[in-house]
Write a protein that holds these residues in place. Structure first.
Motif, PDB file in Angstrom:
ATOM      1  N   THR A  75      33.189  45.321  32.307  1.00 24.68           N
ATOM      2  CA  THR A  75      32.629  45.380  33.656  1.00 24.68           C
ATOM      3  C   THR A  75      32.447  43.969  34.191  1.00 24.68           C
ATOM      4  OG1 THR A  75      30.845  46.306  35.020  1.00 24.68           O
ATOM      5  CG2 THR A  75      30.205  45.334  32.939  1.00 24.68           C
ATOM      6  N   TRP A  78      28.321  53.602  29.310  1.00 23.95           N
ATOM      7  CA  TRP A  78      29.030  52.583  30.088  1.00 23.95           C
ATOM      8  C   TRP A  78      28.199  51.312  30.095  1.00 23.95           C
ATOM      9  CZ3 TRP A  78      29.077  56.184  34.983  1.00 23.95           C
ATOM     10  CH2 TRP A  78      29.803  57.340  34.703  1.00 23.95           C
ATOM     11  N   SER A 123      24.518  55.163  38.768  1.00 25.00           N
ATOM     12  CA  SER A 123      25.917  54.911  38.418  1.00 25.00           C
ATOM     13  C   SER A 123      26.739  56.181  38.612  1.00 25.00           C
ATOM     14  CB  SER A 123      26.033  54.451  36.959  1.00 25.00           C
ATOM     15  OG  SER A 123      25.216  53.321  36.716  1.00 25.00           O
ATOM     16  N   ASN A 139      26.180  48.281  31.543  1.00 26.90           N
ATOM     17  CA  ASN A 139      25.327  48.058  32.717  1.00 26.90           C
ATOM     18  C   ASN A 139      24.879  49.348  33.394  1.00 26.90           C
ATOM     19  OD1 ASN A 139      25.151  45.326  32.481  1.00 26.90           O
ATOM     20  ND2 ASN A 139      25.948  44.862  34.503  1.00 26.90           N
ATOM     21  N   SER A 196      28.237  46.668  39.528  1.00 22.62           N
ATOM     22  CA  SER A 196      29.050  46.452  38.327  1.00 22.62           C
ATOM     23  C   SER A 196      30.162  47.490  38.246  1.00 22.62           C
ATOM     24  CB  SER A 196      28.183  46.537  37.061  1.00 22.62           C
ATOM     25  OG  SER A 196      27.169  45.572  37.056  1.00 22.62           O
ATOM     26  N   TRP A 233      36.592  55.203  35.237  1.00 22.08           N
ATOM     27  CA  TRP A 233      36.277  54.080  36.112  1.00 22.08           C
ATOM     28  C   TRP A 233      34.973  54.400  36.810  1.00 22.08           C
ATOM     29  CZ3 TRP A 233      39.094  49.671  35.957  1.00 22.08           C
ATOM     30  CH2 TRP A 233      40.359  49.744  35.370  1.00 22.08           C
ATOM     31  N   GLY A 237      33.305  49.025  36.496  1.00 18.03           N
ATOM     32  CA  GLY A 237      33.692  48.913  35.097  1.00 18.03           C
ATOM     33  C   GLY A 237      34.603  50.038  34.654  1.00 18.03           C
ATOM     34  N   GLU A 284      29.727  42.106  36.672  1.00 22.37           N
ATOM     35  CA  GLU A 284      28.457  42.253  37.384  1.00 22.37           C
ATOM     36  C   GLU A 284      28.396  41.230  38.519  1.00 22.37           C
ATOM     37  OE1 GLU A 284      23.956  42.799  35.884  1.00 22.37           O
ATOM     38  OE2 GLU A 284      24.803  40.813  35.486  1.00 22.37           O
TER      39      GLU A 284
END
Length: 332
Positions: free
Chosen positions: A310, A108, A252, A110, A294, A270, A296, A312
């Motif tokens: 994404t 993904w 994340s 970031n 972020s 997502w 995304g 940020e």
């Protein structure tokens, strides 16, 4: 022609530079293999390898870089930290099966990777600043596995702002697989940033970036990933570019909604990526702590092409308001 028209012409020119760099980079992606990250069912032409076969160093590298590493996930084997120095170095890399919850191992924007891939992607970025100026970036990123324990990641960036458009700092990363089970993967990465860019664009900095990363999937489509590390500039235009030594962390979380073959919305995920950069020296001006969020997505378009995006958003004081990142990616 007014000042506003001149500004629009300059902005359009910068956008074209970055887009051309991204398209040119994607054109370099080798067309000779079609495969899918996370277990494609598309037919392969070459014969699959066998995990119990004794390979020469050249065969290991060739199979990892160009062979069919997707159609027979049963050739994948778990690796542990305890046998890091003895297991996996003499075996080709095999794309691992989905996690215990059924989610694929995918990257993904970031977010820290935490796993190995074989792919290339072109990333375009647009950063909006509070002083009503914009900057742009393009980046060609490639992951190349060498064996089951080691792969190389390269980044060829382009940076553009109101002052100049230049190539950025070339980066090469050595990535080591510490351990991998069905549910959990750990890597240690050593990133070398070279001062090939311009300080005008915040580049021309040499630094070393050690990182620990992880990836986990225990329940359904839920994936958790992240890690920690340090960025240590040691040469180049450090003060002029505003570079500082930092402690870095990423966490994340994402959830996969659709199966791989449901194109153009296959492997739809997502996610939310959180990044922390805490300055640990005073070599340049700026805030000591930077935190960004972020949100995304990622989706499989078909034929092993993916689209990622994404936004940020800084949570702490920052020189920019937000940044939009968009990417097309090819798995091979």
């Amino acid at each position: 022609m007014g000042l506003q028209d001149l500004g629009n012409m300059r902005t359009n020119k910068m956008i074209k530079h970055c887009l051309l760099a991204g398209v040119a980079g994607l054109a370099l992606i080798p067309p000779y293999i079609i495969a899918a990250e996370g277990g494609s069912t598309e037919p392969k032409t070459e014969a699959p390898f066998h995990i119990d076969h004794e390979y020469t160093f050249g065969e290991v590298v060739k199979q990892s870089m160009f062979g069919d590493v997707y159609s027979q996930p049963e050739n994948w084997q778990e690796l542990s930290i305890s046998n890091f120095f003895s297991e996996g170095w003499d075996k080709p890399w095999v794309s691992p099966p989905t996690g215990g919850g059924g989610a694929p191992r995918q990257g993904w924007l970031n977010a820290y990777e935490g796993v190995f891939y074989r792919l290339s992607l072109g990333v375009f970025g647009w950063k909006h600043h509070s002083n009503n100026t914009d900057s742009y970036s393009g980046n060609l990123v490639t992951f190349t596995p060498i064996n089951s324990r080691f792969e190389v990641k390269t980044e060829i960036p382009v940076s553009s702002n109101s002052e100049a458009t230049n190539f950025g700092d070339f980066r090469i990363q050595a990535r080591f697989l510490l351990s991998e089970s069905r549910n959990f993967t750990q890597t240690f990465n050593l990133d070398f940033r070279t001062p090939t860019g311009s300080a005008i664009n915040g580049d021309d900095v040499a630094s070393i970036i050690p990182q620990y990363q992880f990836w986990a999937n225990w329940w359904k489509g839920l994936v958790v990933r992240g890690g920690t590390g340090f960025t240590i500039p040691y040469a180049g235009e450090i003060s002029k570019a505003g570079a500082r030594s930092t402690f870095d962390a990423n966490f994340s979380v994402g959830y996969y909604m659709t199966p791989h073959d449901m194109t153009p919305f296959g492997d739809m995920v997502w996610y939310l990526a959180t990044n922390l950069n805490q300055a640990i020296d005073n070599r340049a001006d700026g805030g000591d702590t930077a935190v960004t969020l972020s949100p995304g997505f990622r989706t499989h378009l078909g034929m092993d092409w993916y689209m990622l995006g994404t936004v940020e958003v800084p949570v702490t004081n920052s020189e920019y308001d937000y940044q939009v990142l968009f990417s097309f990616m090819k798995v091979y």
